[in-house]
Write a protein that holds these residues in place. Structure first.
Motif, short mmCIF file in Angstrom:
data_model
loop_
_atom_site.label_atom_id
_atom_site.label_comp_id
_atom_site.label_asym_id
_atom_site.label_seq_id
_atom_site.Cartn_x
_atom_site.Cartn_y
_atom_site.Cartn_z
N ASN A 189 0.81 -1.22 0.00
CA ASN A 189 0.00 0.00 0.00
C ASN A 189 0.84 1.26 0.00
O ASN A 189 1.96 1.29 0.53
CB ASN A 189 -0.91 0.02 1.23
CG ASN A 189 -2.04 -0.97 1.11
OD1 ASN A 189 -2.83 -0.92 0.18
ND2 ASN A 189 -2.12 -1.89 2.07
N ASP A 190 0.29 2.32 -0.57
CA ASP A 190 0.91 3.63 -0.42
C ASP A 190 0.56 4.19 0.96
O ASP A 190 -0.20 3.58 1.73
CB ASP A 190 0.50 4.58 -1.55
CG ASP A 190 -1.00 4.83 -1.63
OD1 ASP A 190 -1.71 4.56 -0.64
OD2 ASP A 190 -1.46 5.32 -2.68
N ALA A 205 -3.22 4.64 1.90
CA ALA A 205 -3.92 3.37 2.13
C ALA A 205 -3.45 2.70 3.41
O ALA A 205 -4.24 2.07 4.12
CB ALA A 205 -3.73 2.44 0.94
N ARG A 206 -2.16 2.83 3.72
CA ARG A 206 -1.67 2.28 4.99
C ARG A 206 -2.35 2.96 6.17
O ARG A 206 -2.73 2.31 7.15
CB ARG A 206 -0.15 2.43 5.11
CG ARG A 206 0.65 1.54 4.18
CD ARG A 206 2.09 1.38 4.62
NE ARG A 206 2.78 2.64 4.83
CZ ARG A 206 3.38 3.34 3.87
NH1 ARG A 206 3.34 2.92 2.61
NH2 ARG A 206 4.02 4.46 4.15
N ARG A 226 -5.32 4.31 6.22
CA ARG A 226 -6.70 3.82 6.31
C ARG A 226 -6.74 2.43 6.93
O ARG A 226 -7.63 2.11 7.73
CB ARG A 226 -7.35 3.81 4.93
CG ARG A 226 -7.64 5.19 4.36
CD ARG A 226 -8.55 5.11 3.14
NE ARG A 226 -7.94 4.40 2.03
CZ ARG A 226 -7.19 4.97 1.09
NH1 ARG A 226 -6.93 6.28 1.15
NH2 ARG A 226 -6.70 4.26 0.10
N HIS A 227 -5.77 1.61 6.56
CA HIS A 227 -5.72 0.25 7.09
C HIS A 227 -5.46 0.26 8.59
O HIS A 227 -6.09 -0.50 9.35
CB HIS A 227 -4.64 -0.56 6.36
CG HIS A 227 -4.80 -2.04 6.47
ND1 HIS A 227 -4.42 -2.75 7.58
CD2 HIS A 227 -5.31 -2.95 5.61
CE1 HIS A 227 -4.68 -4.03 7.40
NE2 HIS A 227 -5.22 -4.18 6.21
N THR A 287 -0.63 -2.03 10.15
CA THR A 287 -0.49 -2.10 8.70
C THR A 287 -0.59 -3.54 8.21
O THR A 287 -0.49 -4.50 8.99
CB THR A 287 0.87 -1.54 8.26
OG1 THR A 287 1.91 -2.41 8.74
CG2 THR A 287 1.10 -0.12 8.78
N SER A 288 -0.75 -3.68 6.90
CA SER A 288 -0.76 -5.03 6.32
C SER A 288 0.55 -5.75 6.58
O SER A 288 0.56 -6.96 6.85
CB SER A 288 -1.01 -4.93 4.80
OG SER A 288 -2.30 -4.44 4.52
N SER A 329 -2.67 -4.89 -1.61
CA SER A 329 -2.60 -3.45 -1.86
C SER A 329 -3.90 -2.97 -2.49
O SER A 329 -4.61 -3.74 -3.15
CB SER A 329 -1.43 -3.12 -2.79
OG SER A 329 -1.39 -1.73 -3.09
N THR A 330 -4.18 -1.69 -2.31
CA THR A 330 -5.30 -1.07 -3.02
C THR A 330 -4.88 -0.54 -4.38
O THR A 330 -5.72 -0.07 -5.15
CB THR A 330 -5.88 0.09 -2.19
OG1 THR A 330 -4.86 1.09 -2.02
CG2 THR A 330 -6.37 -0.39 -0.83
N LEU A 376 -13.94 -1.18 4.42
CA LEU A 376 -13.21 -0.17 3.66
C LEU A 376 -13.57 -0.20 2.18
O LEU A 376 -13.45 0.82 1.49
CB LEU A 376 -11.70 -0.38 3.81
CG LEU A 376 -11.08 -0.04 5.16
CD1 LEU A 376 -9.61 -0.44 5.18
CD2 LEU A 376 -11.23 1.44 5.47
N CYS A 377 -14.01 -1.35 1.68
CA CYS A 377 -14.34 -1.52 0.26
C CYS A 377 -15.83 -1.43 -0.01
O CYS A 377 -16.29 -1.87 -1.07
CB CYS A 377 -13.82 -2.87 -0.23
SG CYS A 377 -12.04 -3.04 -0.25
#
Length: 280
Positions: free
Chosen positions: A10-11, A14-15, A17-18, A25-26, A70-71, A210-211
């Motif tokens: 992720n950028d 997006a990190r 948001r995660h 983080t992921s 990743s998004t 989130l999706c």
């Protein structure tokens, strides 16, 4: 003792948001799974999407590399994407074993001559259902221990639509013919899945929330409230010892391959086992 790189796909946005949704983080989630499976492993986390990322100079000093989801989309070709393509290429050329789920398998396939794009058969949000091994996959070490058919956490709209030359397609289902893949490139090798063996069910639920816009636009739910209700039930499956969880498992048609962490994470365990043996 294994020394592993874990690349967060992720950028920065997006990190963030995660982290807001899951508390980490992921890459941090992946590291926790790795250390549950291999307690002596050490994990070095990197964020190759970032222009200012501090990437290690000595890739061969590590025993393996893991790419998270990743998004991002490979087809966008942004610097955040190309930096990750470059890292994947460099790792494989350096002879590093690589594992990736979802985004990771798309990056590996793109670098080695395959094609990743939106799946014309539609997305998978929640679970990839009735995955089965191909003839080659039935005896492949990545899928060792998997039954004839299994479900797995999944959350994607893009996928590998054409494998790279010489790649081995190991598993698929009716939505996607390439659910698991082996790639040999340079001195390195890649094992990956389009589904997410690393995801705990409460984290899967957070990602579904989130999706919610994409899920509604895909016609899979009436509105965001319906997505939230579904996600809440998936999160409740995490505690599979309660009577409520047993009823939900029946309603959603999921069994041990989804509910039990050791079975759900099987591909990651198989990758780590292969690294421990030093086999190529």
């Amino acid at each position: 003792m294994l020394r592993l790189l874990i690349a967060d796909g992720n950028d920065r946005a997006a990190r963030d948001r995660h982290v807001a949704a899951t508390g980490r983080t992921s890459a941090e989630s992946y590291a926790a799974v790795v250390q549950a499976l291999a307690p002596d492993a050490t994990c070095h986390l990197i964020s190759p999407a970032d222009a200012d990322a501090a990437l290690p100079a000595g890739l061969p000093d590590f025993d393996g590399l893991i790419f998270t989801g990743s998004t991002l989309k490979v087809a966008d070709g942004t610097p955040a994407v190309t930096r990750q393509l470059d890292l994947m290429r460099s790792a494989l050329e350096a002879g590093l074993p690589v594992f990736g789920s979802c985004w990771g398998v798309q990056v590996a396939a793109t670098v080695t001559g395959g094609r990743a794009a939106g799946n014309p058969r539609g997305p998978e949000y929640g679970f990839a259902r009735a995955i089965s091994a191909t003839e080659e996959g039935r005896t492949h070490a990545l899928l060792a221990g998997r039954p004839a058919s299994w479900d797995a956490p999944a959350i994607h709209s893009d996928a590998v639509l054409a494998p790279p030359p010489g790649a081995r397609v190991l598993a698929g289902n009716r939505i996607l013919g390439i659910q698991a893949l082996e790639i040999r490139y340079g001195a390195g090798w890649f094992w990956g899945t389009q589904y997410h063996p690393e995801l705990d069910l409460d984290e899967l639920a957070a990602m579904l929330r989130l999706c919610d816009t994409a899920i509604v636009e895909a016609g899979l739910a009436e509105d965001a409230a319906a997505v939230a209700a579904y996600a809440n039930e998936i999160a409740a499956l995490q505690d599979d010892q309660t009577d409520a969880a047993h009823r939900l498992a029946w309603r959603h048609g999921v069994g041990p391959e989804v509910l039990e962490a050791g079975l759900r994470r099987r591909e990651i365990g198989n990758f780590l086992a292969r690294l421990s043996t030093g086999e190529a």
